[in-house]
Motif scaffolding. Structure first.
Motif: not given
Length: 234
Positions: A113, A3, A1, A115-116, A157
């Protein structure tokens, strides 16, 4: 992922709150590292990866404790996510000089998400997920299946996930997360926290089948030393 990083610096007023970032060699920063070590030794058989920081009432220092614990874990080389799970009075975005237009509520409602939504900080390895827009139903969100999925996704993560939750006696939100986390840290304020409230908080954590790792005594001035924070096993 992948970031995203955040290059904005925490505002000057937060130097005191983020002492482990701005003054890592101070006695108080050393005490946070001691708390980190005690957390790591508290569970020999299984690593503590999800940790909840709460208090009996407001103004006892739980958010400051959560932020500094997140920093010292990150300084150890672990990939850390600090989650502002106080969906009623969030503060993490102020502390780290971030926006709060999106965050945990955005992830739980599947608008964004993880991640975002998670933002990097000036501390390497530390990411912050602010609360996001304050919802009308905080308790329902925190007790939802989406929250259970969030725990799984975050641990894929990050090495350590810290949750800053509302005070135990104010609302039921913290209890909903208590039995989902590997452990709980209870922050009390010297000369402020009422003993009966502390006993009640312990009862609520027991009822939620939470693993109370210990208590952080905040704002206690020690006569022989410059330390103001003390960690004690329950």
């Amino acid at each position: 992922m992948a970031l995203k990083k955040n290059n904005r610096k925490p505002i000057m007023n937060n130097k005191r709150n983020l002492i482990t970032m701005f003054d890592p060699k101070s006695p108080i920063s050393e005490q946070y590292r001691t708390i980190r070590t005690n957390i790591q030794f508290s569970s020999i058989d299984s690593e503590v990866r999800t940790l909840m920081v709460t208090s009996t009432g407001p103004g006892e220092g739980k958010s400051t404790t959560a932020a500094n614990l997140a920093i010292v874990f990150a300084q150890q080389g672990k990939k850390v996510l600090l989650v502002d799970a106080d969906l009623r009075k969030p503060t993490a975005h102020y502390t780290f000089n971030q926006t709060n237009t999106f965050g945990l509520t955005s992830v739980l409602s599947k608008q964004m998400t993880l991640e975002k939504a998670a933002e990097g900080t000036n501390e390497k390895n530390l990411f912050v997920l602010s609360s996001g827009p304050i919802p009308p139903n905080p308790a329902e969100l925190l007790g939802s299946k989406a929250m259970e999925q969030f725990f799984k996704d975050a641990q894929e993560v990050f090495d350590v996930v810290l949750f800053d939750t509302p005070p135990l006696l104010a609302v039921t939100d913290a209890q909903l997360l208590a039995n989902k986390c590997d452990g709980t840290i209870l922050v009390v304020s010297s000369g402020k926290t009422i003993k009966d409230h502390l006993v009640k908080a312990k009862e609520l954590l027991d009822a939620a089948q939470s693993k109370l790792l210990g208590v952080v005594l905040n704002n206690k001035e020690m006569k022989e030393t410059n330390y103001y924070y003390y960690y004690g096993e329950k």
